[in-house]
Design a protein around this motif. Structure first.
Motif, short mmCIF file in Angstrom:
data_model
loop_
_atom_site.label_atom_id
_atom_site.label_comp_id
_atom_site.label_asym_id
_atom_site.label_seq_id
_atom_site.Cartn_x
_atom_site.Cartn_y
_atom_site.Cartn_z
N GLN A 62 0.83 -1.20 0.00
CA GLN A 62 0.00 0.00 0.00
C GLN A 62 0.86 1.25 0.00
OE1 GLN A 62 -2.59 -0.36 3.35
NE2 GLN A 62 -3.95 -1.82 2.35
N GLN A 63 1.95 1.24 0.77
CA GLN A 63 2.83 2.40 0.83
C GLN A 63 3.51 2.61 -0.53
OE1 GLN A 63 5.96 2.10 3.69
NE2 GLN A 63 6.46 4.26 3.58
N SER A 66 0.91 4.06 -2.90
CA SER A 66 0.60 5.47 -2.66
C SER A 66 1.79 6.36 -3.02
CB SER A 66 0.19 5.68 -1.20
OG SER A 66 1.29 5.41 -0.34
N ASP A 67 3.01 5.87 -2.80
CA ASP A 67 4.19 6.66 -3.19
C ASP A 67 4.27 6.82 -4.70
OD1 ASP A 67 4.89 6.93 -0.55
OD2 ASP A 67 6.49 5.42 -0.61
#
Length: 99
Positions: A62-63, A66-67
């Protein structure tokens, strides 16, 4: 998982009583109970460890998602002005006067 009904436990207990005798049966039953407890503890720890690993992997995905989305949506910085106007150069240098 293994499923033992009451009849299987009763039959196993009767066979253990006949084979081991009434003197050794409580000691053996205690040892078997300890082994089963340890096995359950190890299985629970393993499942918790696997759950933590899966959750950590999901958070990393997820990170990263999103990045990468933030990097795609980031606007280009505006161009900086190359030429200075007389007002800004006079304000920057107090010795010069505006004519």
């Amino acid at each position: 998982m293994l499923d033992f009904g009451f009849s299987e436990i009763l039959l196993t207990s009767a066979i253990a009583l006949v084979v081991l005798g009434p003197e050794r049966l409580p000691k053996v039953a205690r040892q078997v109970g300890n082994w089963v407890g340890r096995a359950r503890l190890m299985a629970r720890q393993l499942s918790e460890q696997l759950e933590r690993e899966v959750n950590a992997e999901e958070l990393l995905r997820q990170q990263a998602k999103s990045d990468s989305a933030a990097a795609r949506q980031a606007p280009n910085p505006p161009p900086t002005p190359a030429a200075h106007s007389p007002e800004t150069s006079a304000a920057a240098d107090p010795k010069q006067t505006i004519q």
